[in-house]
Design a protein around this motif. Structure first.
Motif, PDB file in Angstrom:
ATOM      1  N   ALA A  16       0.883  -1.148   0.144  1.00  0.00           N
ATOM      2  CA  ALA A  16       0.075   0.065   0.062  1.00  0.00           C
ATOM      3  C   ALA A  16       0.858   1.089  -0.011  1.00  0.00           C
ATOM      4  O   ALA A  16       0.516   2.439  -0.868  1.00  0.00           O
ATOM      5  CB  ALA A  16      -0.877   0.033   1.220  1.00  0.00           C
ATOM      6  N   ARG A  17       1.930   1.157   0.800  1.00  0.00           N
ATOM      7  CA  ARG A  17       2.735   2.443   0.930  1.00  0.00           C
ATOM      8  C   ARG A  17       3.581   2.634  -0.326  1.00  0.00           C
ATOM      9  O   ARG A  17       3.738   3.741  -0.814  1.00  0.00           O
ATOM     10  CB  ARG A  17       3.981   2.137   1.962  1.00  0.00           C
ATOM     11  CG  ARG A  17       3.281   2.082   3.233  1.00  0.00           C
ATOM     12  CD  ARG A  17       2.566   3.599   3.986  1.00  0.00           C
ATOM     13  NE  ARG A  17       2.587   3.777   5.341  1.00  0.00           N
ATOM     14  CZ  ARG A  17       1.961   3.130   6.319  1.00  0.00           C
ATOM     15  NH1 ARG A  17       1.478   1.690   5.688  1.00  0.00           N
ATOM     16  NH2 ARG A  17       1.879   3.411   7.298  1.00  0.00           N
ATOM     17  N   LEU A  18       4.002   1.646  -1.121  1.00  0.00           N
ATOM     18  CA  LEU A  18       4.423   1.605  -2.305  1.00  0.00           C
ATOM     19  C   LEU A  18       3.545   1.995  -3.553  1.00  0.00           C
ATOM     20  O   LEU A  18       4.082   2.758  -4.271  1.00  0.00           O
ATOM     21  CB  LEU A  18       4.837   0.081  -2.883  1.00  0.00           C
ATOM     22  CG  LEU A  18       6.054  -0.139  -3.934  1.00  0.00           C
ATOM     23  CD1 LEU A  18       7.271   0.431  -3.628  1.00  0.00           C
ATOM     24  CD2 LEU A  18       6.215  -1.584  -4.296  1.00  0.00           C
ATOM     25  N   PRO A  22       5.608   5.247  -5.469  1.00  0.00           N
ATOM     26  CA  PRO A  22       6.173   4.271  -5.967  1.00  0.00           C
ATOM     27  C   PRO A  22       7.683   4.433  -6.584  1.00  0.00           C
ATOM     28  O   PRO A  22       8.134   4.094  -7.541  1.00  0.00           O
ATOM     29  CB  PRO A  22       5.503   4.157  -7.193  1.00  0.00           C
ATOM     30  CG  PRO A  22       4.968   5.503  -7.521  1.00  0.00           C
ATOM     31  CD  PRO A  22       4.956   6.161  -6.064  1.00  0.00           C
ATOM     32  N   PHE A  23       8.670   4.502  -5.578  1.00  0.00           N
ATOM     33  CA  PHE A  23      10.050   4.756  -5.742  1.00  0.00           C
ATOM     34  C   PHE A  23      10.972   3.915  -5.007  1.00  0.00           C
ATOM     35  O   PHE A  23      10.659   3.877  -3.723  1.00  0.00           O
ATOM     36  CB  PHE A  23      10.370   6.335  -5.753  1.00  0.00           C
ATOM     37  CG  PHE A  23       9.681   7.153  -6.480  1.00  0.00           C
ATOM     38  CD1 PHE A  23      10.347   7.358  -7.936  1.00  0.00           C
ATOM     39  CD2 PHE A  23       8.628   7.965  -6.013  1.00  0.00           C
ATOM     40  CE1 PHE A  23       9.356   7.964  -8.614  1.00  0.00           C
ATOM     41  CE2 PHE A  23       7.876   8.549  -6.826  1.00  0.00           C
ATOM     42  CZ  PHE A  23       8.218   8.703  -8.132  1.00  0.00           C
ATOM     43  N   ILE A  24      11.902   3.099  -5.441  1.00  0.00           N
ATOM     44  CA  ILE A  24      12.747   2.544  -4.873  1.00  0.00           C
ATOM     45  C   ILE A  24      14.095   2.788  -5.139  1.00  0.00           C
ATOM     46  O   ILE A  24      14.380   3.379  -6.231  1.00  0.00           O
ATOM     47  CB  ILE A  24      12.467   0.692  -5.048  1.00  0.00           C
ATOM     48  CG1 ILE A  24      12.661   0.338  -6.444  1.00  0.00           C
ATOM     49  CG2 ILE A  24      11.185   0.330  -4.467  1.00  0.00           C
ATOM     50  CD1 ILE A  24      12.687  -1.154  -6.658  1.00  0.00           C
ATOM     51  N   MET A  25      15.155   2.455  -4.416  1.00  0.00           N
ATOM     52  CA  MET A  25      16.575   2.572  -4.550  1.00  0.00           C
ATOM     53  C   MET A  25      17.137   1.076  -5.023  1.00  0.00           C
ATOM     54  O   MET A  25      16.680   0.221  -4.262  1.00  0.00           O
ATOM     55  CB  MET A  25      17.366   3.095  -3.489  1.00  0.00           C
ATOM     56  CG  MET A  25      17.053   4.566  -3.056  1.00  0.00           C
ATOM     57  SD  MET A  25      17.609   5.801  -4.439  1.00  0.00           S
ATOM     58  CE  MET A  25      19.373   5.761  -4.163  1.00  0.00           C
ATOM     59  N   PHE A  69      13.319   0.786   0.170  1.00  0.00           N
ATOM     60  CA  PHE A  69      12.219   1.909   0.068  1.00  0.00           C
ATOM     61  C   PHE A  69      12.109   2.446   1.344  1.00  0.00           C
ATOM     62  O   PHE A  69      12.198   1.978   2.568  1.00  0.00           O
ATOM     63  CB  PHE A  69      10.930   0.874  -0.147  1.00  0.00           C
ATOM     64  CG  PHE A  69       9.530   1.464   0.019  1.00  0.00           C
ATOM     65  CD1 PHE A  69       9.082   2.360  -1.020  1.00  0.00           C
ATOM     66  CD2 PHE A  69       8.788   1.543   1.224  1.00  0.00           C
ATOM     67  CE1 PHE A  69       7.910   3.048  -0.870  1.00  0.00           C
ATOM     68  CE2 PHE A  69       7.873   2.120   1.208  1.00  0.00           C
ATOM     69  CZ  PHE A  69       7.259   3.098   0.257  1.00  0.00           C
ATOM     70  N   ALA A  70      11.580   3.817   1.182  1.00  0.00           N
ATOM     71  CA  ALA A  70      11.483   4.480   2.420  1.00  0.00           C
ATOM     72  C   ALA A  70       9.838   5.223   2.218  1.00  0.00           C
ATOM     73  O   ALA A  70       9.936   6.009   1.258  1.00  0.00           O
ATOM     74  CB  ALA A  70      12.419   5.684   2.710  1.00  0.00           C
ATOM     75  N   PHE A  77       9.626   1.407   6.089  1.00  0.00           N
ATOM     76  CA  PHE A  77      11.003   1.109   5.590  1.00  0.00           C
ATOM     77  C   PHE A  77      11.030  -0.171   4.888  1.00  0.00           C
ATOM     78  O   PHE A  77      10.606  -1.247   5.452  1.00  0.00           O
ATOM     79  CB  PHE A  77      12.221   1.527   6.517  1.00  0.00           C
ATOM     80  CG  PHE A  77      12.235   2.759   6.860  1.00  0.00           C
ATOM     81  CD1 PHE A  77      13.018   4.042   6.205  1.00  0.00           C
ATOM     82  CD2 PHE A  77      11.542   3.198   8.003  1.00  0.00           C
ATOM     83  CE1 PHE A  77      12.861   4.974   6.526  1.00  0.00           C
ATOM     84  CE2 PHE A  77      11.671   4.750   8.306  1.00  0.00           C
ATOM     85  CZ  PHE A  77      12.133   5.614   7.712  1.00  0.00           C
ATOM     86  N   ALA A  78      11.694  -0.687   3.952  1.00  0.00           N
ATOM     87  CA  ALA A  78      11.983  -2.163   3.328  1.00  0.00           C
ATOM     88  C   ALA A  78      13.226  -1.965   2.954  1.00  0.00           C
ATOM     89  O   ALA A  78      13.707  -1.191   2.137  1.00  0.00           O
ATOM     90  CB  ALA A  78      10.871  -2.361   2.331  1.00  0.00           C
ATOM     91  N   SER A  79      13.844  -3.382   2.973  1.00  0.00           N
ATOM     92  CA  SER A  79      14.940  -3.717   2.404  1.00  0.00           C
ATOM     93  C   SER A  79      14.537  -5.212   1.768  1.00  0.00           C
ATOM     94  O   SER A  79      14.230  -6.243   2.177  1.00  0.00           O
ATOM     95  CB  SER A  79      16.070  -4.007   3.385  1.00  0.00           C
ATOM     96  OG  SER A  79      17.308  -4.714   2.682  1.00  0.00           O
TER      97      SER A  79
END
Length: 158
Positions: A16-18, A22-25, A69-70, A77-79
Motif C-alpha cells: 500500500a505504501r509503495l 512508487p520509488f525504490i533504490m 524503500f522509504a 521502510f523496506a529492504s
C-alpha cells in the motif's frame, strides 16, 4: 501498547505504501551503487516489482540485486533482496506502460526495457510508535519494544 501486525499484514502495508510512493533504490549486488527508480506492481504477479529502464541502464545486465524503500512520511521502510531479469512478456510490458513511464523515453517503447525484480526475501519496518513512545522521544526516556513499531522478515511480499 501498539498491537503488533502479522508478517502478512506488514507486507500488505508495504504494498500500500509503495502504491502511494512508487520509488525504490535498486542496484545489482557486487558493489554497484543503487539508484532511484519508479516501480510498478502487477497484482497478477505477486512478489515481483517491475522497473522500466533504458537498455543500457546498470540494472539491465540483471543478476542478484537489492532494493530499499522509504515511505513518504518516513513511517515505513523496506529492504528487499532478489534477482533482476528482463521481462519478455509483451502483454506485461504494455499493461504497465503509461504516461509517467513514456515521459522518460522520448522515442517511446523501442528505447525501454522492462526489468522484473523477483523478491526472494524482505525485511520490513513500520515506525508507528505509540503515544507513550512519542512522548518519551520528546522528553527523553527509553521506548519499550511494546511501544514501538511492527517489524517483519518475510519470504513473500504478497
Amino acid at each position: 501498547m501498539v498491537d503488533k501486525d502479522t508478517p502478512q499484514e506488514v507486507a500488505a502495508k508495504f504494498l500500500a505504501r509503495l502504491k502511494d510512493s512508487p520509488f525504490i533504490m535498486i542496484g545489482l549486488a557486487g558493489g554497484h551503487h543503487v539508484e532511484p527508480m519508479n516501480v510498478k506492481t502487477d497484482e497478477d504477479q505477486p512478489n515481483v516489482l517491475f522497473v522500466f529502464s533504458g537498455k543500457e541502464n546498470r540494472i539491465a545486465a540483471g543478476g542478484e540485486a537489492t532494493a530499499q524503500f522509504a515511505g513518504k512520511g518516513h513511517d515505513f521502510f523496506a529492504s528487499l533482496m532478489g534477482t533482476v531479469s528482463e521481462e519478455t512478456d509483451h502483454a506485461t510490458f504494455d499493461k504497465l506502460w503509461d504516461n509517467r513511464v513514456e515521459a522518460w523515453f522520448p522515442n517511446g517503447k523501442q528505447d525501454a526495457r522492462l526489468n522484473r525484480f523477483d523478491v526472494s526475501s524482505a525485511e520490513l519496518w513500520e515506525t508507528d510508535v505509540s503515544l507513550g513512545g512519542r512522548l518519551k522521544m520528546l522528553i527523553g526516556g527509553t521506548i519499550k519494544p511494546q511501544e514501538s513499531s511492527s517489524h517483519a522478515m518475510v519470504d513473500s511480499i504478497a
